[in-house]
Design an enzyme around this catalytic site. Structure first.
Site, PDB file in Angstrom:
ATOM      1  N   LYS A  80       0.875  -1.425  -0.003  1.00 42.29           N
ATOM      2  CA  LYS A  80       0.073   0.004   0.025  1.00 42.29           C
ATOM      3  C   LYS A  80       0.921   1.242  -0.078  1.00 42.29           C
ATOM      4  O   LYS A  80       1.843   1.397   0.845  1.00 42.29           O
ATOM      5  CB  LYS A  80      -1.083   0.071   1.426  1.00 42.29           C
ATOM      6  CG  LYS A  80      -1.779   1.200   1.411  1.00 42.29           C
ATOM      7  CD  LYS A  80      -2.613   0.917   2.796  1.00 42.29           C
ATOM      8  CE  LYS A  80      -3.714   2.195   2.618  1.00 42.29           C
ATOM      9  NZ  LYS A  80      -4.438   1.978   4.093  1.00 42.29           N
ATOM     10  N   SER A 159      -9.589   2.251   3.219  1.00 37.63           N
ATOM     11  CA  SER A 159      -8.454   3.163   2.401  1.00 37.63           C
ATOM     12  C   SER A 159      -7.576   2.011   1.458  1.00 37.63           C
ATOM     13  O   SER A 159      -6.929   2.425   0.456  1.00 37.63           O
ATOM     14  CB  SER A 159      -7.799   3.892   3.351  1.00 37.63           C
ATOM     15  OG  SER A 159      -7.003   3.254   4.078  1.00 37.63           O
ATOM     16  N   SER A 183      -9.571   0.033   7.488  1.00 36.53           N
ATOM     17  CA  SER A 183      -9.109  -0.006   6.177  1.00 36.53           C
ATOM     18  C   SER A 183      -8.325  -1.403   5.644  1.00 36.53           C
ATOM     19  O   SER A 183      -7.858  -1.501   4.351  1.00 36.53           O
ATOM     20  CB  SER A 183      -8.046   1.110   5.920  1.00 36.53           C
ATOM     21  OG  SER A 183      -8.757   2.219   5.763  1.00 36.53           O
TER      22      SER A 183
END
Ligand code: GLN
Length: 507
Positions: A80, A159, A183
């Site tokens: 990420k 997210s 997330s």
């Protein structure tokens, strides 16, 4: 030997295939890089450097040839883009999904990234995410939305939406994610993959671009609990560079997960496990298809030997206002460092220092980040601090106490808490329009464990069967007591031995 196409293999399977020489890490890396390039329509990948990835793969192949390979040596994965990655080593920028950090070249690796590199993994790419990890749909990224591989009109969740979409679409076998209020769990649920947010303090936050420091945790996102266990063992552990890192010995989550429970049998591996179902996690407003899939997974867990018990987390609803005070408060402070002086974007034209700050921050941050900075500054300001921030802190403690009441009632208590991850399946891109409150409300089932600092997991539980939800993945959430990741992984693994939802893939 498993003869499936290489992109269909999970982390554990790839490790085995590499060690028996079915393919080399360089061959696999090349194969996956080709896949990444041909799936740019998904919007999951922000950066990739094929040359540097292949360098890492060749180094892993050399270790494999020398016979010094571990379970992750040569396994490609992606991070990420909230983790900083050493630009010299990986060739990759670190952006946090923000224009503020576009092109930012980090001089070092986040601890989680460094540990996975030491374990021999190959960094294929950086993955899209909501700006500074603020969001639940990945629509807040400055670099465009990510599409859900199960239905390109829908969000992948957020997210960590790029991570979830990339794993579900078979672009990578696994990815890192971070979870501040859901997330890892919510995008895992929306994309039909497995993800675990460990206890706060288990994974180092060093080099994880900060959103809300008292909540942020890293964790793995992969296809199975087994793969998550292997990755978590490598990612976690004490780090003196993070003052909130838990000082505990390293854990082999895979070995712990595989240890049979006392009194268990092959048919009833979960014998003796008590699973608490908070009544507040099954409100009337829960989507019927989500309820049905979660209930079916719970029935399967019962079949595997677990006992289901009713429990209550009475402050579940309050976790929304509490989180949306505390997280923005911490964010407003953390994001103060982006002022155009040291990192990233600086406005091209300005009159004086104050004007430079204003223009830099106006240009660099997107609307959701600005909204949070304003909310956070407001709740921390003189006159409102007591009314909002202090009240939220008190309630946060009570929310954590509610969980302890469930876990510690002796024989009446439960070992694991279960329920849905989210009230609905993935929604349509753009559906929430300009109403951020809709997204905030959808965090209701993930926020309580985040506020308490407890480990939480999302496990594929089935698919919607009717109307708008049809064919969309549904996740089961498992929440454990502090540092009891192993019981979550064991429960998820038992479910995955008995069901095949985690092996299904979007077409
Ligand atoms: N959806 C929550 C938010 O927008 C959680 C995000 C996260 O866990 N990073 O803040």
């Amino acid at each position: 030997m498993n003869s499936a196409a290489p992109e269909e293999l999970g982390v554990a399977e790839i490790g085995r295939a590499l060690r028996v020489g079915r393919f080399s890490s360089a061959e696999l890396t090349q194969h996956l890089l080709t896949g990444l390039a041909s799936h740019s329509d998904l919007g999951a990948v922000l950066a990739s450097d094929p040359g540097k990835a292949l360098d890492q793969a060749r180094a892993a192949d050399a270790a494999l040839a020398r016979g010094v390979a571990g379970p992750l040596t040569g396994v490609p994965l992606a991070h990420k883009d909230i983790f900083v990655t050493d630009h010299a080593r990986t060739g990759l920028a670190s952006t946090a999904g923000s224009k503020m950090l576009a092109g930012y070249a980090s001089p070092f690796d986040a601890t989680v990234v460094a540990r996975l590199a030491v374990a021999g993994t190959v960094t294929l790419a950086k993955l899209n995410c909501d700006e500074f990890a603020m969001g639940s749909s990945n629509e807040n990224s400055a670099f465009g939305a990510v599409r859900n591989p199960w239905d390109a009109q829908r969000v992948p969740g957020g997210s960590s939406g790029g991570s979830a979409a990339a794993v579900a679409a078979r672009l990578v076998p696994a990815a890192t994610g971070t979870d501040t209020g859901g997330s890892i769990r919510q995008p895992a649920s929306f994309c039909g993959i497995t993800g675990i947010k460990p206890t706060y303090g288990v994974c180092s936050r060093y080099g994880m671009i900060a959103f809300a420091s008292s909540l942020d945790q890293a964790g793995p996102m992969a296809r199975s609990a087994e793969d998550c266990a292997l990755l978590l063992s490598a990612m976690s552990g004490f780090d003196e560079r993070d003052a909130t890192s838990a000082e505990r010995p390293p854990q082999d989550y895979h070995a712990l997960m595989m240890q049979p429970r006392a009194g268990a049998s092959a048919a009833r591996p979960l014998k003796g496990l008590r699973i608490g179902l908070p009544r507040e996690f099954f409100p009337a407003a829960l989507a019927a298809d989500v309820n049905a899939a979660v209930r079916a997974a719970l029935a399967e867990l019962e079949h595997l030997g677990a006992t289901l018990v009713d429990v209550s987390l009475p402050r579940t609803e309050l976790s929304i206002p509490v989180y949306y005070i505390i997280a923005p408060a911490e964010a407003s402070s953390n994001l103060g460092r982006f002022d155009g002086v040291k990192f990233g974007h600086r406005a091209a034209q300005y009159t004086d220092l104050m004007d430079m700050y204003k223009k830099t921050r106006s240009e660099g941050f997107g609307p959701e980040v600005k909204r949070r900075i304003m909310i956070g500054t407001y709740v921390l300001s003189h006159g409102y601090y007591d009314a909002y921030y202090l009240q939220a802190q008190k309630l946060r403690r009570m929310i954590a106490d509610d969980f302890q009441a469930c876990f510690s009632q002796g024989p009446q208590g439960c070992d694991v808490i279960a329920g849905p991850v989210a009230p609905t399946v993935a929604w349509k891109i753009g559906e929430q329009g300009d109403d951020p409150l809709q997204a905030y409300l959808a965090d209701i089932f993930t926020l309580p464990a985040s506020l308490a600092g407890l480990p939480g997991m999302s496990v594929p539980a089935g698919f919607g069967v009717s109307g708008e939800s049809k064919g969309m993945p549904v996740g089961l959430q498992l929440i454990g007591n502090y540092f009891d990741e192993a019981t979550l992984l064991q429960t998820a693994h038992a479910l995955q031995q008995a069901t095949d939802f985690h092996t299904r893939r979007p077409l």
